[in-house]
Design an enzyme around this catalytic site. Sequence first.
Site, PDB file in Angstrom:
ATOM      1  N   CYS A 195       0.304   3.735   2.839  1.00 29.69           N
ATOM      2  CA  CYS A 195       0.775   3.119   4.090  1.00 29.69           C
ATOM      3  C   CYS A 195       2.279   3.332   4.257  1.00 29.69           C
ATOM      4  CB  CYS A 195       0.487   1.617   4.103  1.00 29.69           C
ATOM      5  SG  CYS A 195      -1.256   1.205   4.000  1.00 29.69           S
TER       6      CYS A 195
ATOM      7  N   CYS B 232       0.835  -1.209   0.000  1.00 30.03           N
ATOM      8  CA  CYS B 232       0.000   0.000   0.000  1.00 30.03           C
ATOM      9  C   CYS B 232       0.869   1.258   0.000  1.00 30.03           C
ATOM     10  CB  CYS B 232      -0.907  -0.066   1.228  1.00 30.03           C
ATOM     11  SG  CYS B 232      -1.622   1.495   1.743  1.00 30.03           S
TER      12      CYS B 232
END
Length: 103
Positions: free
Chosen positions: A31, A28
Amino acid sequence: MAVALTKDTFKQNIESGVTLVDFWAPWCGPCKMQLPIVEELSGEMEGQATIAKINVDEEPEIASQFGVMSIPTLILFKDGQPVDKMVGLQSKDALKNKIQGQL
């Protein structure tokens, strides 16, 4: 450093005090930008609050238990109960203010 939680360690880590949990995954993009912020916050808040992270690929049960649909999602717990949920990239100041509001 943020504590990596698993289904075996999750409950005991959030049951007392204030804990911020970052739900993330290695693939991600946002992230990857959130993680250094979470790690920095972990150092600054040491002794006041617990900063933790959960890899949703490794612990999907915990993610679904708290309705995590997109990541990063950060959930703030106080004495085992979720008190705030933030979806998407968060600034360090925003997170710090939310944590301090629960101390």
